[in-house]
Write a protein that holds these residues in place. Structure first.
Motif, mmCIF file in Angstrom:
data_model
loop_
_atom_site.group_PDB
_atom_site.id
_atom_site.type_symbol
_atom_site.label_atom_id
_atom_site.label_comp_id
_atom_site.label_asym_id
_atom_site.label_seq_id
_atom_site.Cartn_x
_atom_site.Cartn_y
_atom_site.Cartn_z
ATOM 1 N N VAL A 1 0.869 -1.180 0.000
ATOM 2 C CA VAL A 1 0.000 0.000 0.000
ATOM 3 C C VAL A 1 0.907 1.232 0.000
ATOM 4 C CG1 VAL A 1 -1.913 1.198 1.132
ATOM 5 C CG2 VAL A 1 -1.666 -1.293 1.399
ATOM 6 N N VAL A 2 0.649 2.139 -0.957
ATOM 7 C CA VAL A 2 1.469 3.351 -1.106
ATOM 8 C C VAL A 2 0.589 4.564 -0.796
ATOM 9 C CG1 VAL A 2 2.808 4.749 -2.732
ATOM 10 C CG2 VAL A 2 2.847 2.249 -2.906
ATOM 11 N N ALA A 3 1.075 5.441 0.093
ATOM 12 C CA ALA A 3 0.365 6.712 0.313
ATOM 13 C C ALA A 3 0.915 7.698 -0.703
ATOM 14 C CB ALA A 3 0.613 7.210 1.726
ATOM 15 N N ALA A 4 0.040 8.298 -1.494
ATOM 16 C CA ALA A 4 0.461 9.301 -2.494
ATOM 17 C C ALA A 4 -0.025 10.656 -1.991
ATOM 18 C CB ALA A 4 -0.143 8.970 -3.842
ATOM 19 N N ILE A 5 0.935 11.479 -1.555
ATOM 20 C CA ILE A 5 0.577 12.652 -0.738
ATOM 21 C C ILE A 5 0.705 13.966 -1.504
ATOM 22 C CG2 ILE A 5 1.252 13.928 1.351
ATOM 23 C CD1 ILE A 5 2.270 11.193 2.450
ATOM 24 N N HIS A 6 -0.326 14.798 -1.393
ATOM 25 C CA HIS A 6 -0.219 16.193 -1.834
ATOM 26 C C HIS A 6 -0.984 17.045 -0.827
ATOM 27 C CE1 HIS A 6 -4.307 15.601 -3.160
ATOM 28 N NE2 HIS A 6 -4.387 16.817 -3.683
ATOM 29 N N GLY A 7 -0.791 18.356 -0.887
ATOM 30 C CA GLY A 7 -1.484 19.239 0.068
ATOM 31 C C GLY A 7 -0.938 19.042 1.474
ATOM 32 N N THR A 8 -1.863 18.925 2.446
ATOM 33 C CA THR A 8 -1.428 18.803 3.845
ATOM 34 C C THR A 8 -1.822 17.436 4.389
ATOM 35 O OG1 THR A 8 -3.442 20.024 4.319
ATOM 36 C CG2 THR A 8 -1.380 21.231 4.568
ATOM 37 N N CYS A 9 -0.810 16.663 4.749
ATOM 38 C CA CYS A 9 -1.034 15.327 5.298
ATOM 39 C C CYS A 9 -0.808 15.453 6.806
ATOM 40 C CB CYS A 9 -0.030 14.383 4.645
ATOM 41 S SG CYS A 9 0.119 12.800 5.456
ATOM 42 N N LEU A 10 -1.918 15.632 7.525
ATOM 43 C CA LEU A 10 -1.790 16.013 8.941
ATOM 44 C C LEU A 10 -2.522 15.039 9.850
ATOM 45 C CD1 LEU A 10 -2.590 19.838 8.565
ATOM 46 C CD2 LEU A 10 -0.339 18.775 8.670
ATOM 47 N N GLY A 11 -2.068 14.996 11.110
ATOM 48 C CA GLY A 11 -2.771 14.252 12.153
ATOM 49 C C GLY A 11 -3.084 12.832 11.718
ATOM 50 N N GLY A 12 -4.387 12.488 11.786
ATOM 51 C CA GLY A 12 -4.825 11.149 11.385
ATOM 52 C C GLY A 12 -4.422 10.831 9.951
ATOM 53 N N GLY A 13 -4.297 11.848 9.111
ATOM 54 C CA GLY A 13 -3.853 11.643 7.725
ATOM 55 C C GLY A 13 -2.434 11.105 7.694
ATOM 56 N N LEU A 14 -1.580 11.720 8.512
ATOM 57 C CA LEU A 14 -0.195 11.242 8.564
ATOM 58 C C LEU A 14 -0.158 9.839 9.184
ATOM 59 C CD1 LEU A 14 2.824 11.663 8.165
ATOM 60 C CD2 LEU A 14 2.896 13.029 10.256
ATOM 61 N N GLU A 15 -1.055 9.609 10.158
ATOM 62 C CA GLU A 15 -1.092 8.272 10.772
ATOM 63 C C GLU A 15 -1.476 7.214 9.735
ATOM 64 O OE1 GLU A 15 -3.554 9.603 14.065
ATOM 65 O OE2 GLU A 15 -1.986 9.003 15.466
ATOM 66 N N VAL A 16 -2.475 7.535 8.897
ATOM 67 C CA VAL A 16 -2.862 6.598 7.830
ATOM 68 C C VAL A 16 -1.639 6.308 6.963
ATOM 69 C CG1 VAL A 16 -4.174 6.418 5.671
ATOM 70 C CG2 VAL A 16 -5.318 7.163 7.767
ATOM 71 N N SER A 17 -0.904 7.369 6.612
ATOM 72 C CA SER A 17 0.244 7.156 5.719
ATOM 73 C C SER A 17 1.329 6.316 6.404
ATOM 74 C CB SER A 17 0.804 8.493 5.225
ATOM 75 O OG SER A 17 1.629 9.065 6.210
ATOM 76 N N LEU A 18 1.422 6.420 7.733
ATOM 77 C CA LEU A 18 2.441 5.634 8.449
ATOM 78 C C LEU A 18 2.042 4.154 8.541
ATOM 79 C CD1 LEU A 18 3.502 8.021 11.384
ATOM 80 C CD2 LEU A 18 4.686 7.615 9.231
ATOM 81 N N PHE A 19 0.761 3.863 8.334
ATOM 82 C CA PHE A 19 0.346 2.452 8.254
ATOM 83 C C PHE A 19 0.638 1.889 6.864
ATOM 84 C CE2 PHE A 19 -2.405 3.458 11.951
ATOM 85 C CZ PHE A 19 -2.067 2.389 12.761
ATOM 86 N N CYS A 20 0.724 2.790 5.853
ATOM 87 C CA CYS A 20 1.030 2.326 4.497
ATOM 88 C C CYS A 20 2.472 1.819 4.469
ATOM 89 C CB CYS A 20 0.867 3.473 3.490
ATOM 90 S SG CYS A 20 -0.838 4.050 3.383
ATOM 91 N N HIS A 21 2.774 0.991 3.475
ATOM 92 C CA HIS A 21 4.134 0.441 3.425
ATOM 93 C C HIS A 21 5.126 1.430 2.809
ATOM 94 C CE1 HIS A 21 1.252 -3.059 3.214
ATOM 95 N NE2 HIS A 21 1.890 -3.241 4.360
ATOM 96 N N TYR A 22 4.618 2.325 1.969
ATOM 97 C CA TYR A 22 5.474 3.324 1.310
ATOM 98 C C TYR A 22 4.744 4.663 1.289
ATOM 99 C CZ TYR A 22 7.971 -0.791 -0.386
ATOM 100 O OH TYR A 22 8.666 -1.973 -0.454
ATOM 101 N N ARG A 23 5.545 5.746 1.254
ATOM 102 C CA ARG A 23 4.974 7.089 1.184
ATOM 103 C C ARG A 23 5.729 7.910 0.131
ATOM 104 N NH1 ARG A 23 4.803 4.909 5.817
ATOM 105 N NH2 ARG A 23 7.069 4.986 5.878
ATOM 106 N N ILE A 24 4.995 8.412 -0.840
ATOM 107 C CA ILE A 24 5.622 9.320 -1.798
ATOM 108 C C ILE A 24 4.818 10.628 -1.798
ATOM 109 C CG2 ILE A 24 6.448 7.407 -3.236
ATOM 110 C CD1 ILE A 24 4.301 8.252 -5.293
ATOM 111 N N ALA A 25 5.453 11.721 -2.242
ATOM 112 C CA ALA A 25 4.737 13.010 -2.185
ATOM 113 C C ALA A 25 5.254 13.969 -3.245
ATOM 114 C CB ALA A 25 4.924 13.636 -0.807
#
Ligand code: CAA
Ligand code: NAI
Length: 677
Positions: free
Chosen positions: A88-112
């Motif tokens: 699971v890859v988090a594809a980030i734009h804008g503001t990845c905050l709070g619970g949003g960042l937590e969701v991305s930390l559960f993902c296996h990869y994060r790109i932005a």
């Protein structure tokens, strides 16, 4: 709320909950179902989580706080993301905050994309990251970065996030295309090492020193705030406890904070800040008003306020012409501005490039003719009506017709400026220090000096108010603003009432008059600027205040002259008289229609007096105490002390009612007080 689609071999889970894709119950459900669906689909090899529109999810839905919690919990959704057998890859734009960042930390990869920002702003809402953020971020980036981000709530740029190891890759161009390519490139790679729960916190051997230093720092820097302290405790658990126990501890601390009055107050302040920006006046509103272009500015007077206002304008990248009455004062002003800009750079409040550019944007002058082309003039000369009228007369002759002529006056009637263009004349009342405070305009000050007159010690009053959470007590503030300013203001008030102030003046305009400030003024104790005021300072213009027996002698001599017998005033009484007179004034302002909502008053205090956010503002504070009680105490002071508290019908009506429910912010479920309209 979560749009599901499959592009080639990649499932796309697009959170679609404008404006900020907050993680509402429906979004959490959508993510959980989306992961389950993608996991079962044999065509799908990888999964992407992203946000539609402006942003990746900017956090939990704050409007759901205070309502009964509803499943699925974010942490369960996160667990299902992490457990996925497909990357699971988090594809980030804008503001990845709070619970949003937590969701991305559960993902296996994060790109932005490069413009993205990430952060844990929960601390600003009186909370901590409650969906494993305090346990997972330290495992990814180590304690120092995790502690800094979680206790400060600051937003981190994508570039820094990549440097810290939060992001795996920064991408240019179309984010979704890049994410699909990236997701396909990681298919088949082992997932176990990407699951943060199994990682050890790097640098765990230094945990004790690092956490103790962080704890000492937050207690100093965020004095009185509960959330930063609990954030440090929770982060420390990431080292001291196994993952599952750390999660339990995080959850306990979260619940404890969430139930506290501070979280309520800070969440109220979050929404109040946004409510007040939606202003409305009889002749327009935030929807219809159009800003006038301001390209060039001038500031008149390079004293306390003029220099601060110039720094404000320069920090916004605007050219400033600074005008003084003589060369010596002009040079003093330039030195002050240089020092303030350097201080702002050191504190990280102004980028170095902006400060460097400011030197080219600032033009000193003694000549009014130089102001002929400016778009905006802000006058900050002495508080003296005759002088201000003279200055406005000159500006009216010299400045172009479209120029806005503004006065930073504290008390004078702006209609008396006497120009041929009253529609272009306005009051622009900055708060000191002007380059720091976000408020432009004022609500009534305090009447605390009366208490000193009766026997209280100014240093004790300051300490009591600082213990309550004010960053500075009222007497330190008076020293900062300048005792001479207070003196000039009362002289002007007396003049406008057709009277003069003498050593014997006890009442002015029907209100009790306290002359302690006059006695200090006469002895050249003008506050920080002269190195002596209520306090003494390490130097002229210094910031380090120490109590001064000489000032106490002046106060005592004043009492003796007036025949006032010194009495003891309790801490509770100090707080009540300081706060309740302001609350009373707040209701007066509502009653007079100067402000329409309690939020307007609270935000003025949060921005203008740096009132602690964890108390919400004086109106919110009053509603927590109970308007009935506040009203009764105001009546008590009104009857028992010579202090003239202005009686307020509105508070009386609210205070004496016993039925109805006054909900200041319904979405928060903050039922504050009995109120009958
Ligand atoms: N929940 C609900 N509504 C939110 C929200 C949130 N998390 N964040 C913003 N909004 C709303 C605002 O109230 C505003 O609504 P209105 O237009 O009706 O007033 C609207 O979204 C736009 O917000 P802004 O005007 O602030 O827009 P902006 O572009 O200037 O800023 C932002 C966007 C940076 C995301 C800013 O809104 C912000 O900082 N939001 C708060 C983010 C936050 O604190 N997230 C953490 C929440 S707690 C959490 O997630 C942890 C947990 O485990 C419980
Ligand atoms: P200040 O005494 O520190 O500075 C005033 C400056 O104006 C002096 O440097 C003086 O030389 C200059 N000046 C006087 N006549 C002038 C003229 N004709 N042309 C150009 N310059 C002239 O005073 P301060 O504190 O900066 O206050 C200025 C104004 O701001 C006053 O109206 C005051 O009421 C208001 N104000 C003050 C606040 C404070 O906290 N000190 C807060 C908000 C408003």
């Amino acid at each position: 709320m979560v749009d599901y689609s499959v592009k080639g071999q990649v499932a796309l889970l697009e959170v679609n909950n404008p404006p900020v894709n907050a993680l509402s119950t429906a979004v959490r459900t959508g993510l959980r179902d989306g992961i389950a669906k993608a996991s079962k689909d044999p065509k799908v090899k990888a999964i992407i989580i992203c946000g539609k529109g402006q942003t990746f999810p900017a956090g939990a839905d704050i409007r759901e706080f205070g309502q009964p919690p509803r499943a699925p919990w974010l942490i369960e959704v996160g667990d299902s993301i992490e457990a996925s057998l497909k990357p699971v890859v988090a594809a980030i734009h804008g503001t990845c905050l709070g619970g949003g960042l937590e969701v991305s930390l559960f993902c296996h990869y994060r790109i932005a994309v490069k413009s993205a920002r990430v952060g844990f702003p929960e601390v600003n809402l009186g909370l901590l990251p409650g969906a494993a953020g305090t346990q997972r971020l330290p495992r990814l980036v180590g304690l120092p970065v995790a502690l800094d981000m979680i206790t400060s709530g600051r937003h981190v740029t994508a570039l820094d996030a990549k440097k810290y190891g939060i992001l795996d890759e920064l991408v240019a161009g179309d984010l979704i295309n890049a994410a699909i390519k990236y997701a396909m490139s990681v298919v088949g790679k082992p997932l176990m090492e990407r699951r943060l729960r199994y990682k050890q916190v790097p640098g765990a051997d230094k945990a004790r020193e690092v956490c103790e230093a962080a704890m000492a720092q937050v207690k100093r820097k965020y004095k009185g705030y509960e959330a930063p302290v609990e954030c440090v405790r929770a982060v420390r658990a990431s080292v001291d406890l196994p993952y599952a126990d750390g999660i339990r501890m995080e959850s306990e601390l979260f619940k404890q904070l969430n139930a506290s009055g501070q979280a309520r107050a800070q969440q109220y302040a979050f929404f109040a800040e946004r409510t007040v920006s939606r202003w409305s006046m009889p002749n327009g509103s935030y929807r219809t008003a159009k800003a006038l272009p301001v390209k060039t500015t001038a500031v008149l007077g390079a004293g306390t306020m003029g220099t601060g206002i110039a720094v404000c304008l320069l920090s916004a990248g605007l050219p400033v012409i600074l005008l003084e009455q003589n060369e010596k004062l002009l040079q003093n002003g330039l030195r002050t501005i240089k020092a303030l800009m350097e201080g702002s750079v050191k504190l990280g409040k102004v980028p170095m490039e902006v400060a460097q550019k400011a030197t080219t944007l600032l033009k000193p002058t003694l000549n009014y003719e130089d102001l002929k082309d400016v778009d905006l003039v802000i006058e900050a000369v002495f508080e003296n009506l005759k002088l201000k009228r003279e200055v406005f007369g000159k500006l009216d002759k010299i400045c172009k017709p479209s120029a806005l002529l503004c006065s930073n006056t504290s008390t004078l009637d702006i209609d008396l400026a006497a120009t041929s263009r009253p529609d272009k004349v306005a009051g622009m009342h900055f708060f000191a220090p002007a380059y720091h405070m976000r408020l432009l305009e004022n609500i009534y000050g305090t009447k605390t000096s009366f208490m000193v007159e009766e026997g209280a010690n100014p240093y004790e009053i300051d300490q009591i108010m600082e213990d309550l959470g004010m960053p500075m007590g009222p007497f330190k503030v008076r020293d900062l603003s300048g005792i001479d300013i207070g003196w000039r203001i009362t002289q002007e008030v007396a003049k406008s009432l057709g009277t003069t102030i003498t050593k014997e003046t006890k009442y002015l305009g029907g209100e009790r008059y306290c002359g302690i400030g006059d006695d200090l003024y006469e002895k050249g104790r003008h506050g920080r600027k002269t190195g002596l005021g209520f306090y003494k300072y390490e130097k002229k213009g210094g910031k380090i205040s120490t109590p001064d027996p000489d000032a106490l002698d002046i106060i005592e001599a004043y009492r003796q002259r007036r025949g006032i017998v010194k009495c003891k005033i309790s801490s509770q009484e100090v707080i009540e008289r300081q706060m309740y007179s302001s609350i009373n004034e707040g209701f007066k302002i509502l009653e007079e229609g100067i402000c329409t909502r309690p939020e307007d008053i609270d935000i003025s205090w949060l921005y203008g007096f740096t009132f602690p956010k964890y108390l919400g503002g004086p109106m919110f504070y009053a509603s927590r105490i109970g308007l009935q009680k506040v009203y009764e105490r105001i009546c008590y002071y009104h009857e028992n002390f010579p202090l003239k508290q202005r009686d307020c019908k509105d508070l009386r009506r609210r205070g004496s009612s016993t039925s109805g429910v006054y909900t200041m912010y319904p979405a928060l479920g903050v039922v504050i007080n009995s109120y009958c309209d």
